[in-house]
Design a protein around this motif. Structure first.
Motif, PDB file in Angstrom:
ATOM      1  N   CYS A 147       0.406  -1.172   0.187  1.00  0.00           N
ATOM      2  CA  CYS A 147      -0.069   0.260   0.412  1.00  0.00           C
ATOM      3  C   CYS A 147       0.980   1.841  -0.078  1.00  0.00           C
ATOM      4  O   CYS A 147       2.220   1.737   0.515  1.00  0.00           O
ATOM      5  N   ILE A 148       0.444   2.213  -0.595  1.00  0.00           N
ATOM      6  CA  ILE A 148       0.912   3.678  -0.441  1.00  0.00           C
ATOM      7  C   ILE A 148       1.541   4.340   1.014  1.00  0.00           C
ATOM      8  O   ILE A 148       2.367   4.973   0.842  1.00  0.00           O
ATOM      9  N   GLU A 149       0.961   3.628   2.150  1.00  0.00           N
ATOM     10  CA  GLU A 149       1.777   3.253   3.714  1.00  0.00           C
ATOM     11  C   GLU A 149       3.446   2.606   2.879  1.00  0.00           C
ATOM     12  O   GLU A 149       4.529   3.411   3.706  1.00  0.00           O
ATOM     13  N   SER A 150       3.557   2.080   2.566  1.00  0.00           N
ATOM     14  CA  SER A 150       5.261   1.735   2.073  1.00  0.00           C
ATOM     15  C   SER A 150       6.141   2.485   1.720  1.00  0.00           C
ATOM     16  O   SER A 150       5.979   3.158   0.727  1.00  0.00           O
ATOM     17  N   PRO A 151       7.184   2.338   2.652  1.00  0.00           N
ATOM     18  CA  PRO A 151       8.668   3.132   1.627  1.00  0.00           C
ATOM     19  C   PRO A 151       8.922   2.460   0.525  1.00  0.00           C
ATOM     20  O   PRO A 151       9.093   4.027  -0.073  1.00  0.00           O
ATOM     21  N   ASP A 152       8.578   1.914  -0.613  1.00  0.00           N
ATOM     22  CA  ASP A 152       8.778   1.777  -1.516  1.00  0.00           C
ATOM     23  C   ASP A 152       7.980   1.434  -3.265  1.00  0.00           C
ATOM     24  O   ASP A 152       7.514   1.193  -3.977  1.00  0.00           O
ATOM     25  N   TYR A 153       6.655   2.534  -2.236  1.00  0.00           N
ATOM     26  CA  TYR A 153       5.424   1.833  -2.928  1.00  0.00           C
ATOM     27  C   TYR A 153       5.766   3.069  -4.072  1.00  0.00           C
ATOM     28  O   TYR A 153       5.620   2.983  -5.251  1.00  0.00           O
ATOM     29  N   PHE A 154       6.060   4.432  -4.184  1.00  0.00           N
ATOM     30  CA  PHE A 154       6.061   5.257  -5.006  1.00  0.00           C
ATOM     31  C   PHE A 154       7.530   4.469  -6.571  1.00  0.00           C
ATOM     32  O   PHE A 154       7.199   4.462  -7.538  1.00  0.00           O
ATOM     33  N   ARG A 155       8.159   3.812  -5.914  1.00  0.00           N
ATOM     34  CA  ARG A 155       8.977   3.512  -6.947  1.00  0.00           C
ATOM     35  C   ARG A 155       8.922   2.466  -7.395  1.00  0.00           C
ATOM     36  O   ARG A 155       8.890   2.188  -8.558  1.00  0.00           O
ATOM     37  N   ARG A 156       8.221   1.179  -7.113  1.00  0.00           N
ATOM     38  CA  ARG A 156       7.450   0.121  -7.431  1.00  0.00           C
ATOM     39  C   ARG A 156       5.865   0.617  -8.634  1.00  0.00           C
ATOM     40  O   ARG A 156       6.489   0.112  -9.283  1.00  0.00           O
ATOM     41  N   LEU A 157       5.914   1.784  -8.030  1.00  0.00           N
ATOM     42  CA  LEU A 157       4.666   2.559  -8.738  1.00  0.00           C
ATOM     43  C   LEU A 157       5.580   3.185 -10.378  1.00  0.00           C
ATOM     44  O   LEU A 157       4.785   2.624 -11.193  1.00  0.00           O
ATOM     45  N   VAL A 158       6.207   3.630 -10.520  1.00  0.00           N
ATOM     46  CA  VAL A 158       7.247   4.156 -11.010  1.00  0.00           C
ATOM     47  C   VAL A 158       7.928   2.744 -12.502  1.00  0.00           C
ATOM     48  O   VAL A 158       7.679   2.591 -13.405  1.00  0.00           O
ATOM     49  N   ARG A 159       8.305   1.791 -11.658  1.00  0.00           N
ATOM     50  CA  ARG A 159       8.555   0.585 -12.116  1.00  0.00           C
ATOM     51  C   ARG A 159       7.436  -0.066 -13.378  1.00  0.00           C
ATOM     52  O   ARG A 159       7.261  -0.629 -14.469  1.00  0.00           O
ATOM     53  N   ARG A 160       6.266  -0.068 -12.701  1.00  0.00           N
ATOM     54  CA  ARG A 160       5.016  -0.353 -12.955  1.00  0.00           C
ATOM     55  C   ARG A 160       4.566  -0.101 -14.528  1.00  0.00           C
ATOM     56  O   ARG A 160       3.111  -0.197 -15.364  1.00  0.00           O
ATOM     57  N   PHE A 161       4.396   2.072 -14.025  1.00  0.00           N
ATOM     58  CA  PHE A 161       4.031   2.925 -14.877  1.00  0.00           C
ATOM     59  C   PHE A 161       5.468   3.783 -15.258  1.00  0.00           C
ATOM     60  O   PHE A 161       5.502   5.008 -14.727  1.00  0.00           O
ATOM     61  N   PRO A 162       6.159   3.482 -16.748  1.00  0.00           N
ATOM     62  CA  PRO A 162       7.729   3.586 -16.905  1.00  0.00           C
ATOM     63  C   PRO A 162       6.894   5.346 -17.323  1.00  0.00           C
ATOM     64  O   PRO A 162       8.462   5.494 -17.511  1.00  0.00           O
ATOM     65  N   GLY A 163       6.587   5.854 -18.159  1.00  0.00           N
ATOM     66  CA  GLY A 163       6.318   6.678 -17.627  1.00  0.00           C
ATOM     67  C   GLY A 163       6.374   7.851 -17.760  1.00  0.00           C
ATOM     68  O   GLY A 163       5.796   8.779 -18.120  1.00  0.00           O
ATOM     69  N   VAL A 164       5.622   8.167 -16.255  1.00  0.00           N
ATOM     70  CA  VAL A 164       5.647   9.067 -14.963  1.00  0.00           C
ATOM     71  C   VAL A 164       6.578  10.077 -14.717  1.00  0.00           C
ATOM     72  O   VAL A 164       7.285   9.122 -14.804  1.00  0.00           O
ATOM     73  N   PRO A 165       5.577  11.104 -14.769  1.00  0.00           N
ATOM     74  CA  PRO A 165       7.677  11.773 -14.066  1.00  0.00           C
ATOM     75  C   PRO A 165       6.624  12.166 -12.665  1.00  0.00           C
ATOM     76  O   PRO A 165       5.853  12.209 -12.583  1.00  0.00           O
ATOM     77  N   THR A 166       8.098  11.509 -12.116  1.00  0.00           N
ATOM     78  CA  THR A 166       8.299  11.488 -10.928  1.00  0.00           C
ATOM     79  C   THR A 166       8.344  12.945 -10.370  1.00  0.00           C
ATOM     80  O   THR A 166       7.740  12.872  -9.395  1.00  0.00           O
ATOM     81  N   GLY A 167       8.312  14.489 -10.870  1.00  0.00           N
ATOM     82  CA  GLY A 167       7.472  14.842 -10.669  1.00  0.00           C
ATOM     83  C   GLY A 167       6.158  15.601  -9.866  1.00  0.00           C
ATOM     84  O   GLY A 167       6.005  16.668  -9.369  1.00  0.00           O
ATOM     85  N   ILE A 168       5.194  14.551 -10.228  1.00  0.00           N
ATOM     86  CA  ILE A 168       3.797  14.549 -10.002  1.00  0.00           C
ATOM     87  C   ILE A 168       3.751  13.793  -9.013  1.00  0.00           C
ATOM     88  O   ILE A 168       2.929  14.331  -8.120  1.00  0.00           O
ATOM     89  N   LEU A 169       4.396  12.699  -7.749  1.00  0.00           N
ATOM     90  CA  LEU A 169       4.560  11.786  -7.012  1.00  0.00           C
ATOM     91  C   LEU A 169       4.917  13.594  -6.262  1.00  0.00           C
ATOM     92  O   LEU A 169       5.766  13.963  -5.909  1.00  0.00           O
ATOM     93  N   PRO A 170       4.354  12.413  -4.884  1.00  0.00           N
ATOM     94  CA  PRO A 170       4.543  13.550  -4.070  1.00  0.00           C
ATOM     95  C   PRO A 170       5.879  14.052  -3.693  1.00  0.00           C
ATOM     96  O   PRO A 170       6.688  12.771  -3.843  1.00  0.00           O
ATOM     97  N   LYS A 171       6.516  15.358  -2.989  1.00  0.00           N
ATOM     98  CA  LYS A 171       7.344  15.437  -2.898  1.00  0.00           C
ATOM     99  C   LYS A 171       8.789  14.597  -1.124  1.00  0.00           C
ATOM    100  O   LYS A 171      10.067  14.605  -2.117  1.00  0.00           O
ATOM    101  N   ASP A 172       7.653  13.186  -0.684  1.00  0.00           N
ATOM    102  CA  ASP A 172       8.587  12.952   0.622  1.00  0.00           C
ATOM    103  C   ASP A 172       8.666  11.852  -0.091  1.00  0.00           C
ATOM    104  O   ASP A 172       9.110  10.948   0.558  1.00  0.00           O
TER     105      ASP A 172
END
Length: 121
Positions: A92-117
């Motif tokens: 889930c979203i509270e996992s420390p590596d959730y956003f890293r996994r999200l970017v791997r699943r959706f390679p075109g996602v601009p990381t600048g849109i993701l939460p700053k933390d």
């Protein structure tokens, strides 16, 4: 070329379209008609990361935070992912590596849109 993320202004067609896609998903999943208090809306390159607080139209009912990753496909905003929000679930979203996994699943996602933390920025 990377685009700088932006937040569509109140009342703009882009903001209305993004929130309409989210509203339809909540209606589909839970049968609820909601309005949103937007906590964050970051848009860039045909992608959007949105954090909202859904409410009933009369304001009497409040629902749990609703997050979504959206992608614009053929001119229409579509939900790409709704993160799990269960506490203590490693997927889930509270996992420390959730956003890293999200970017791997959706390679075109601009990381600048993701939460700053997040650790991917």
């Amino acid at each position: 070329m990377a685009q700088t993320p932006h937040t569509p202004p109140l009342g703009s067609a882009e903001r209305r379209a993004i929130l309409a896609a989210m509203r339809m998903k909540i209606k589909e999943l839970h049968g609820l008609d909601v309005v949103f208090v937007v906590r964050a809306m970051n848009v860039s390159g045909g992608w959007a990361w949105v954090h909202t607080l859904p409410r009933s139209a009369d304001g009497l009912s409040r629902y749990e935070d609703f997050y979504a990753l959206l992608r614009k496909v053929k001119g229409e905003w579509r939900i790409a992912e709704i993160p799990c929000t269960e506490p203590d679930n490693p997927e889930c979203i509270e996992s420390p590596d959730y956003f890293r996994r999200l970017v791997r699943r959706f390679p075109g996602v601009p990381t600048g849109i993701l939460p700053k933390d997040t650790s991917v920025r």
